[in-house]
Scaffold this active site. Structure first.
Site, PDB file in Angstrom:
ATOM      1  N   LYS A   1       4.485   0.815   4.693  1.00  0.00           N
ATOM      2  CA  LYS A   1       3.157   0.665   3.859  1.00  0.00           C
ATOM      3  C   LYS A   1       2.697  -0.794   4.133  1.00  0.00           C
ATOM      4  O   LYS A   1       3.075  -1.702   4.426  1.00  0.00           O
ATOM      5  CB  LYS A   1       3.195   1.164   2.573  1.00  0.00           C
ATOM      6  CG  LYS A   1       3.988   2.632   2.520  1.00  0.00           C
ATOM      7  CD  LYS A   1       2.813   3.854   3.162  1.00  0.00           C
ATOM      8  CE  LYS A   1       3.608   4.821   3.558  1.00  0.00           C
ATOM      9  NZ  LYS A   1       4.333   5.660   2.465  1.00  0.00           N
TER      10      LYS A   1
HETATM   11  C1  LIG Z   1       5.123   7.037   2.031  1.00  0.00           C
HETATM   12  C2  LIG Z   1       4.389   8.259   1.413  1.00  0.00           C
HETATM   13  C3  LIG Z   1       4.798   8.892   0.343  1.00  0.00           C
HETATM   14  C4  LIG Z   1       6.206   8.718  -0.219  1.00  0.00           C
HETATM   15  O1  LIG Z   1       6.357   7.228  -0.418  1.00  0.00           O
HETATM   16  P1  LIG Z   1       8.002   6.673  -0.564  1.00  0.00           P
HETATM   17  O2  LIG Z   1       7.885   5.434  -1.145  1.00  0.00           O
HETATM   18  O3  LIG Z   1       8.577   6.890   0.924  1.00  0.00           O
HETATM   19  O4  LIG Z   1       8.820   7.585  -1.539  1.00  0.00           O
HETATM   20  C5  LIG Z   1       4.077   9.814  -0.223  1.00  0.00           C
HETATM   21  N1  LIG Z   1       2.938  10.291   0.411  1.00  0.00           N
HETATM   22  C6  LIG Z   1       2.422   9.561   1.331  1.00  0.00           C
HETATM   23  C7  LIG Z   1       0.978   9.839   1.839  1.00  0.00           C
HETATM   24  C8  LIG Z   1       2.909   8.682   2.144  1.00  0.00           C
HETATM   25  O5  LIG Z   1       2.440   8.066   3.028  1.00  0.00           O
END
Ligand SMILES: *Cc1c(COP(=O)(O)O)cnc(C)c1O
Length: 376
Positions: free
Chosen positions: A188
């Protein structure tokens, strides 16, 4: 893989952050503590002062938001088929049923013009997703949700640093009854390696949020404790929070650099025949990903292999989730959401991260042109 392989993403972690992590490791307190509190305060400042609680994943924040919104068995929740599967999995996790609404082919986000018709008497909430960091129209979203009495749980896993009409994602929109979920997974725009944060609306009890985060435990000043609700094990560590604290001051420059790189991609790739470029929002989105759609009929597996042979990493985010076995077993089928299916079959994620050089973009684009001409 050659040494100069260009991955589709890579975190930017500076030496000061690494030193802060080492300090936490030496401090004698390595799980949730003062760093988590400082990280929550810094995130809250970014979100207009709203209450923020840190979690060990974005998925956990979505699940707890659903519980805080009172969503459970017998309820339905509206979301998009074009997202990381976590968005829909959490709806099943709390015992509710997902209602999927196809995406707008231009934004690739949930088609808000189709939401009203999808709302049923048992619909409690909507989980919009800012795919690739492109914000869903917050004015239209909250106009629908506030009018129809739905809770909004913004899945902003990909959109930290983005804004809507100049207001940062994470701030209150509409009547202010929305939750906002962030993920700090390694890929992210801001990472804690794994982690997440939940922004809470003013009418939600922050104490209950904390209990749902950690085994439902309520502690009393006299040293006693009680458990009155079933909580999970979702707390963030100070090690992870130290990474997040080191990342936050760079968020604005990360986002600016991503926008610059996206602009270069958009101009360099506009003449490639058959390639559909992502929406050219260069002001509000945070360009979490740069995702062209391959010309219809292109073999994506061969395209990815061809790029890899040229030293370029390509990702796929995401196939439409209703075609996964778990969701087919719930009754979803091919043809249900044609826009999401078409995008899900053709989408590719090209390398985009703040430490990329301008010359890397040129490299990716020539590899893309060479690979495509080989395939067609
Ligand atoms: C990364 C992501 C998640 C989940 O996040 P985690 O930290 O991996 O649990 C949920 N929704 C979207 C759209 C994502 O890109």
């Amino acid at each position: 893989m050659s040494l100069d392989f260009l991955p589709f993403t890579r975190p930017s972690i500076d030496e000061a952050t690494i030193a802060e992590v080492a300090n936490v490791l030496r401090s004698g307190w390595i799980t949730s503590g003062p760093k988590v509190q400082a990280f929550e305060a810094a995130l809250s400042a970014h979100c207009g002062g709203r209450p923020v609680r840190a979690f060990n994943s974005g998925t956990a924040t979505l699940e707890v938001a659903l519980r805080l919104a009172g969503v459970g068995a017998g309820d339905t929740v509206i979301t998009t088929p074009l997202t990381w599967v976590a968005t829909a999995n959490v709806i099943l996790e709390v015992g509710a049923t997902p209602i999927l609404v196809d995406v707008d082919p231009l934004t690739r986000n949930i088609d808000l013009s189709k939401v009203d018709a999808a709302i049923r008497p048992d619909t409690k909430a909507i989980i919009p997703v800012d795919l690739a960091g492109l914000p869903v129209d917050r004015d239209r979203l909250y106009a629908i949700a506030d009018r129809r009495g739905l809770r909004v749980i913004e899945d902003a896993a990909q959109s930290l640093g983005a804004s809507w009409n100049g207001t940062p994602i994470g701030s209150a929109f509409g009547a202010g009854r929305g939750f906002v979920s962030f993920s700090f997974h390694a890929n992210k725009n801001l990472t804690t390696s794994e982690g997440g944060a939940l922004v809470l609306p003013a009418d939600i009890d922050t104490g209950l949020c904390e209990r749902l985060r950690l085994q439902g435990v309520r502690r009393f000043p006299d040293g006693g404790m009680d458990v009155d609700v079933l909580g999970g094990k979702f707390n963030l560590t100070d090690i992870a929070a130290a990474i997040g604290l080191g990342q936050l001051p760079h968020l604005a420059t990360f986002t600016a650099r991503r926008r610059e790189l996206a602009r270069t991609y958009l101009t360099t790739l506009q003449a490639v025949p058959g390639l559909d470029l992502p929406p050219a929002d260069l002001n509000q989105g945070n360009w979490h990903m740069f995702q062209p759609l391959l010309p219809p009929g292109t073999d994506r597996g061969q395209f990815i292999a061809g790029m890899k042979a040229r030293g370029i990493g390509v990702g796929v985010h995401y196939p439409a989730l209703h075609l996964f076995s778990l969701y087919r077993a719930l009754g979803f089928k091919e043809g249900d959401f044609p826009q999401a299916e078409d995008i899900g079959r053709r989408t590719i994620t090209l390398p985009l991260f703040p430490a990329m050089q301008d010359s890397d973009i040129e490299r990716v684009c020539s590899a893309l042109r060479a690979t495509l001409s080989e395939l067609t």
